[in-house]
Design an enzyme around this catalytic site. Structure first.
Site, PDB file in Angstrom:
ATOM      1  CB  CYS A  82      -0.986  -0.045   1.147  1.00 29.10           C
ATOM      2  SG  CYS A  82      -1.781  -1.685   1.460  1.00 29.10           S
ATOM      3  CB  CYS A 205     -11.999  -2.300   8.056  1.00 26.57           C
ATOM      4  SG  CYS A 205     -11.835  -3.451   9.514  1.00 26.57           S
ATOM      5  CG  HIS A 330      -6.314   1.363   0.822  1.00 24.84           C
ATOM      6  ND1 HIS A 330      -5.502   1.764   0.263  1.00 24.84           N
ATOM      7  CD2 HIS A 330      -5.745   0.115   1.562  1.00 24.84           C
ATOM      8  CE1 HIS A 330      -4.258   1.697   0.479  1.00 24.84           C
ATOM      9  NE2 HIS A 330      -4.343   0.383   1.330  1.00 24.84           N
TER      10      HIS A 330
END
Lengths: 381, 140
Positions: A82, A205, A330
């Site tokens: 990431c 999350c 994300h």
């Protein structure tokens, strides 16, 4: 001293399902980044594609650079979990600093909707040591769940304090038209959401998403010529960390602290000088840890910072005013570039509803894995 | 050399061969072992037979014995592929003597309400069908 600038930033809409190819998604981000820049495609000396390649395409740099009209210039892929978006930026900086190139394009891309959540969880799980960790069922939420549990045990942090992060970021998400989740969430809403990996629940999350980002860097004299407001790269820091079993700390990412120290030193500033920040809130606990690792709060006092609204727009150090990963979604490779875009817009004074008044110095903190890779970037107007 | 016996290791196996395959043989004998570089005296867990400090591959195996303590844990409610039927399961990190820390699943024998940071642990080998791995179990 600050001789390299960001001259263009862009991102696509982040969504659960984009419905287009990765090339088409990248085009949206590229188009925004090129707006108002006095250059054509052939002026871009090199393109760097940052992605963990969750979509079927391998070696994405070929098809992507072709689609953007960037052949025959060099192009290559960076994979760094990431954190790859900011690793791409760091690499672009070095390529310009070395004198090899004048203008470098950094693309971030991830399309995750082509796979089921379980498949993505398994692929993500293989970003850890497949021999000793993936084999025993480690997942991203489980890793951060262990970090959260350690923080609670050491400092008395509560689940409510973690949830405060989501409440804040969701408050700002409604102001970001490119976020995947634009809805205010209450503290109760977070606490009552489904358990994922204790003590983390569904709304602690971030979600997988499709998205692209684009950052264009240029050498100082070129930047002044081609851009309306160049935003200078003042500090860079980076570090790596071990597998979960070999960590020295479970309440801090020591490599992120190292990265921050390097970036602060290079920029000649400290945590108190940062006007606005983007931190890697893949989970609520990750934002708390980031406050402490970046020096915005003392160890153990991160929860208080958001509780006392110091990381809201009006607070001492506004953080993740674009909704963060928690609300934007994300798309792994695109996240680092999206954070940079938000900071650049703030420093240009172009941030609209979330503008921090007179923001001059901004920080972006981008993490890969469960704190395995960390980059800190400090930008200055 | 028999490196392929490593394919028995894990709940799910991604790595079929390893120079540390003796680890699996020891597990089958009921022992969880770390390695120690004979020259640098550094302990490695997970075990590795190559020492990056001296660049030699001359290690001895030593058993992880005695009680450790639980540093942290998480209950996983959603397992990845290969773990669909396992969830919920607990993962944690235990700290043992000589700087050995172990990331592993927590034994299902531990009562959920007993799981606490700081609790006393031991590490035990587990055989399940044709697979072997290790787990953290409550001590005493």
């Amino acid at each position: 001293m600050e001789d390299i600038a960001i001259v263009g930033v862009g991102q696509s809409n982040f969504s659960r399902k984009c419905g287009v190819t990765i090339k088409e998604l990248i085009f949206e981000a590229f188009k925004e980044a090129m707006e108002g820049l006095d250059i054509v495609n052939s002026d871009i000396d090199c393109s760097i594609i940052c992605s963990s390649l969750y979509d079927s395409q391998r070696s994405a740099e070929g098809p992507v650079s072709e689609y953007l009209g960037l052949n025959p210039q060099p192009t290559f892929l960076i994979e760094n979990a990431c954190a790859e978006g900011s690793t791409g930026l760091r690499t672009a900086w070095a390529l310009i600093k070395s004198g090899l190139h004048d203008i470098v394009l950094v693309i971030g891309i991830e399309k995750m909707s082509g796979q089921t959540s379980r498949e993505v969880a398994e692929m993500m799980g293989r970003a850890y040591d497949v021999t000793w960790e993936s084999s025993l069922g480690l997942t991203m939420p489980a890793g951060y769940g262990m970090i959260a549990r350690a923080h609670m045990a050491k400092y008395g942090t509560t689940e409510e304090q973690l949830a405060n992060v989501r409440v804040k970021n969701s408050f700002y998400s409604v102001k970001n038209p490119k976020a995947a989740f634009r809805k205010e969430i209450t503290l109760q809403g977070v606490l009552e959401s489904m358990p994922v990996a204790s003590p983390l629940k569904m709304l602690d999350c971030c979600a997988n998403a499709d998205g692209a980002s684009c950052v264009i860097l240029a050498k100082g004299d070129v930047a002044k010529r081609i851009a309306r407001i160049p935003i200078w790269i003042a500090g860079l820091g980076s570090g790596s960390n071990t597998t979960m079993g070999r960590r020295n700390s479970y309440t801090s990412f020591t490599n992120a602290k190292k990265a921050a120290e390097e970036a602060y030193k290079m920029a000649g500033v400290g945590p108190g000088d940062i006007d606005v920040a983007e931190v890697h809130d893949c989970f609520t606990i990750a934002e708390i840890i980031a406050y402490e690792d970046m020096g915005f709060a003392r160890p153990g006092e991160g929860p208080k910072l958001v509780e006392e609204k110091e990381t809201y727009l009006e607070g001492r150090i506004p953080v993740n005013l674009d909704g963060g990963l928690l609300c934007k979604g994300h798309p792994v490779g695109a996240t680092g570039g999206s954070q940079i875009r938000t900071i650049v817009k703030q420093l240009r004074g172009d941030a609209g509803d979330i503008q921090v008044k007179d923001a001059e110095i901004g920080l972006a903190h981008n993490i890969g894995g469960i704190g395995h890779y960390a980059n800190v970037t400090i930008l200055r107007r | 050399m028999g490196f392929e016996t490593f394919e028995k290791f894990g709940i799910v196996t991604h790595t079929k061969e390893s120079k540390a395959a003796d680890f699996v043989t020891y597990l089958e004998q009921g022992k969880v072992m770390a390695t120690k570089c004979k020259k640098c005296q550094i302990n490695y867990f997970p075990p590795q037979v190559d020492c990056p400090k001296c660049l030699l591959s001359d290690v001895e195996w030593l058993e992880v014995k005695g009680n450790g303590k639980l540093l942290t844990y998480s209950m996983v409610n959603y397992g990845p592929l290969g773990f669909e039927d396992k969830a919920p399961y607990f993962l944690g990190v235990g700290e043992f003597a000589d700087g050995v820390k172990i990331f592993a699943t927590l034994s299902k024998d531990i009562k959920e309400t007993d799981i606490k940071v700081g609790m006393a642990l031991k590490v035990i080998p587990v055989k399940s069908n044709d697979k072997v791995f290790f787990e953290l179990q409550a001590a005493g």
